[in-house]
Design an enzyme around this catalytic site. Structure first.
Site, PDB file in Angstrom:
ATOM      1  N   LYS A  14      13.850   0.045  -2.480  1.00  0.00           N
ATOM      2  CA  LYS A  14      14.342   0.732  -1.098  1.00  0.00           C
ATOM      3  C   LYS A  14      14.529  -0.379  -0.234  1.00  0.00           C
ATOM      4  O   LYS A  14      15.461  -0.354   0.407  1.00  0.00           O
ATOM      5  CB  LYS A  14      13.048   1.680  -0.674  1.00  0.00           C
ATOM      6  CG  LYS A  14      12.988   2.955  -1.188  1.00  0.00           C
ATOM      7  CD  LYS A  14      12.017   3.807  -0.612  1.00  0.00           C
ATOM      8  CE  LYS A  14      10.614   3.203  -0.544  1.00  0.00           C
ATOM      9  NZ  LYS A  14       9.661   3.661  -1.288  1.00  0.00           N
ATOM     10  N   ARG A  88       8.438  12.192   2.217  1.00  0.00           N
ATOM     11  CA  ARG A  88       7.748  12.125   1.077  1.00  0.00           C
ATOM     12  C   ARG A  88       7.110  13.388   0.780  1.00  0.00           C
ATOM     13  O   ARG A  88       6.505  13.538  -0.292  1.00  0.00           O
ATOM     14  CB  ARG A  88       6.878  11.114   1.179  1.00  0.00           C
ATOM     15  CG  ARG A  88       7.155   9.509   0.725  1.00  0.00           C
ATOM     16  CD  ARG A  88       6.094   8.598   1.107  1.00  0.00           C
ATOM     17  NE  ARG A  88       6.117   7.351   0.130  1.00  0.00           N
ATOM     18  CZ  ARG A  88       6.427   6.080   0.693  1.00  0.00           C
ATOM     19  NH1 ARG A  88       6.835   6.167   1.607  1.00  0.00           N
ATOM     20  NH2 ARG A  88       6.484   5.207  -0.398  1.00  0.00           N
ATOM     21  N   ARG A 127       5.969  -7.921  -7.716  1.00  0.00           N
ATOM     22  CA  ARG A 127       6.568  -8.079  -6.476  1.00  0.00           C
ATOM     23  C   ARG A 127       5.354  -8.786  -5.623  1.00  0.00           C
ATOM     24  O   ARG A 127       4.201  -8.734  -5.565  1.00  0.00           O
ATOM     25  CB  ARG A 127       6.448  -6.428  -5.788  1.00  0.00           C
ATOM     26  CG  ARG A 127       6.723  -6.395  -4.362  1.00  0.00           C
ATOM     27  CD  ARG A 127       7.165  -5.196  -3.888  1.00  0.00           C
ATOM     28  NE  ARG A 127       6.157  -4.182  -3.930  1.00  0.00           N
ATOM     29  CZ  ARG A 127       6.512  -2.962  -3.457  1.00  0.00           C
ATOM     30  NH1 ARG A 127       7.893  -2.538  -3.184  1.00  0.00           N
ATOM     31  NH2 ARG A 127       5.595  -1.960  -3.562  1.00  0.00           N
ATOM     32  N   ARG A 161       1.169  -7.263  -1.749  1.00  0.00           N
ATOM     33  CA  ARG A 161       0.629  -6.278  -1.186  1.00  0.00           C
ATOM     34  C   ARG A 161      -0.542  -5.686  -1.397  1.00  0.00           C
ATOM     35  O   ARG A 161      -0.919  -5.639  -2.624  1.00  0.00           O
ATOM     36  CB  ARG A 161       1.670  -4.962  -1.190  1.00  0.00           C
ATOM     37  CG  ARG A 161       2.702  -5.024  -0.091  1.00  0.00           C
ATOM     38  CD  ARG A 161       3.683  -4.053  -0.262  1.00  0.00           C
ATOM     39  NE  ARG A 161       3.381  -2.451  -0.162  1.00  0.00           N
ATOM     40  CZ  ARG A 161       4.094  -1.610  -0.188  1.00  0.00           C
ATOM     41  NH1 ARG A 161       5.562  -1.842  -0.020  1.00  0.00           N
ATOM     42  NH2 ARG A 161       3.832  -0.361  -0.313  1.00  0.00           N
ATOM     43  N   ARG A 172       0.192   6.570  -6.310  1.00  0.00           N
ATOM     44  CA  ARG A 172       1.387   6.413  -5.401  1.00  0.00           C
ATOM     45  C   ARG A 172       2.518   7.137  -6.405  1.00  0.00           C
ATOM     46  O   ARG A 172       3.394   7.830  -5.731  1.00  0.00           O
ATOM     47  CB  ARG A 172       1.810   5.093  -5.061  1.00  0.00           C
ATOM     48  CG  ARG A 172       1.341   4.657  -3.686  1.00  0.00           C
ATOM     49  CD  ARG A 172       1.886   3.243  -3.290  1.00  0.00           C
ATOM     50  NE  ARG A 172       1.529   2.083  -4.075  1.00  0.00           N
ATOM     51  CZ  ARG A 172       2.310   1.063  -3.941  1.00  0.00           C
ATOM     52  NH1 ARG A 172       3.239   0.978  -3.486  1.00  0.00           N
ATOM     53  NH2 ARG A 172       1.810   0.089  -4.751  1.00  0.00           N
TER      54      ARG A 172
HETATM   55  P1  AMP Z   1       6.025   1.898   1.687  1.00  0.00           P
HETATM   56  O1  AMP Z   1       6.060   0.716   2.213  1.00  0.00           O
HETATM   57  O2  AMP Z   1       7.371   2.978   1.428  1.00  0.00           O
HETATM   58  O3  AMP Z   1       5.733   1.859  -0.041  1.00  0.00           O
HETATM   59  O4  AMP Z   1       4.872   2.912   1.747  1.00  0.00           O
HETATM   60  C1  AMP Z   1       3.267   2.411   1.791  1.00  0.00           C
HETATM   61  C2  AMP Z   1       2.461   3.501   2.193  1.00  0.00           C
HETATM   62  O5  AMP Z   1       2.580   4.072   3.395  1.00  0.00           O
HETATM   63  C3  AMP Z   1       2.540   4.698   0.985  1.00  0.00           C
HETATM   64  O6  AMP Z   1       1.772   4.670  -0.061  1.00  0.00           O
HETATM   65  C4  AMP Z   1       1.900   5.742   2.059  1.00  0.00           C
HETATM   66  O7  AMP Z   1       0.298   5.653   1.996  1.00  0.00           O
HETATM   67  C5  AMP Z   1       2.354   5.529   3.374  1.00  0.00           C
HETATM   68  N1  AMP Z   1       3.500   6.271   3.788  1.00  0.00           N
HETATM   69  C6  AMP Z   1       4.659   5.717   3.754  1.00  0.00           C
HETATM   70  N2  AMP Z   1       5.573   6.607   3.913  1.00  0.00           N
HETATM   71  C7  AMP Z   1       4.861   7.578   4.107  1.00  0.00           C
HETATM   72  C8  AMP Z   1       5.411   8.866   4.410  1.00  0.00           C
HETATM   73  N3  AMP Z   1       6.553   9.500   4.710  1.00  0.00           N
HETATM   74  N4  AMP Z   1       4.388   9.991   4.338  1.00  0.00           N
HETATM   75  C9  AMP Z   1       3.014   9.508   4.302  1.00  0.00           C
HETATM   76  N5  AMP Z   1       2.778   8.461   4.034  1.00  0.00           N
HETATM   77  C10 AMP Z   1       3.686   7.506   3.795  1.00  0.00           C
END
Ligand code: AMP
Length: 216
Positions: A14, A88, A127, A161, A172
């Site tokens: 993404k 999500r 990553r 990360r 996840r």
């Molecule tokens: P990402 O950077 O997109 O992988 O997001 C990292 C983490 O942020 C996820 O594993 C969730 O814990 C939280 N997160 C990101 N987007 C959302 C969302 N739309 N709804 C709820 N939690 C989110």
């Protein structure tokens, strides 16, 4: 150009595809993960709570994410945007449709990046990220940093990360699998869904996306 809602399992690229869209077409990139990590970085009590949730791989509260996205979109003044990592959950998808309607935004497409669990695991293992936001993968020639452990863009040291570990990844991915079907149906019913297979070269994926975002 259409606005983009980018939906994908963890490590589907993404961030990488968003960066290409920003550089090529001038999109504003809104990453829900980044918005939440900003709250974490503020060191507030809410930030500490969010950090625990992110590190576990679970989702943070729906209403908080909707508030964050609403506030961010209001600042854009009509610039095309790409939203990554949101919605999500089905609840978020419905609430987001309302926010978009409130703001008179109808010109958008939901792009689902399709990647198997096995391929996602491999990507997570390789990553590395930089504090400037750039992401790398040591197992992918096209995504390796030029100098090991150093960011090409800003020269800072690369790190893993906090949530890129096996346990968090499992959670996840499971969260993604549980929630994706109703979200997919939601956009499909509105004629807004495009599915793109991402187990391919970055440029091929990018050119597919470029075709989809053109208004015709
Ligand atoms: P990402 O950077 O997109 O992988 O997001 C990292 C983490 O942020 C996820 O594993 C969730 O814990 C939280 N997160 C990101 N987007 C959302 C969302 N739309 N709804 C709820 N939690 C989110």
């Amino acid at each position: 150009m259409k606005n983009v809602i980018l939906i994908a399992p963890p490590a589907a690229g993404k961030g990488t595809q968003s960066e290409l869209l920003v550089n090529k077409f001038g999109y504003v990139h809104i990453s829900m993960g980044d918005l939440l990590r900003e709250v974490v970085a503020s060191g507030s009590e809410l930030g500490l709570k969010i950090k625990k949730i992110i590190d576990s791989g679970a989702l943070v509260d729906d209403d908080l994410t909707i508030e964050l996205i609403r506030n961010k979109l209001k600042t854009l003044n009509g610039q095309p945007f790409i939203v990554d990592g949101f919605p999500r959950t089905f609840y978020q998808a419905q609430a987001f449709a309302q926010v978009l309607e409130e703001l008179n935004i109808d010109n958008y497409v939901a792009i689902l990046l399709n990647l198997s669990k096995e391929d996602a695991v491999k990507r997570i293992a390789g990553r590395l990220i930089c504090k400037c936001g750039k992401s790398y993968n040591i197992y992918d020639e096209a995504l390796k940093p030029k100098v090991e452990g150093v960011c090409d863009k800003c020269g800072a040291s690369l790190v893993k990360r906090d949530d890129d570990n096996v346990d968090s990844f499992k959670t996840r991915y499971e969260v993604f699998e549980t929630n994706i079907a109703p979200i997919k149906n939601f956009y499909e019913e509105q004629g807004k869904l495009v599915v793109i297979d991402v187990n391919r070269a970055i440029e091929e994926i990018a050119s597919d996306i470029a075709r989809v975002i053109k208004n015709d």
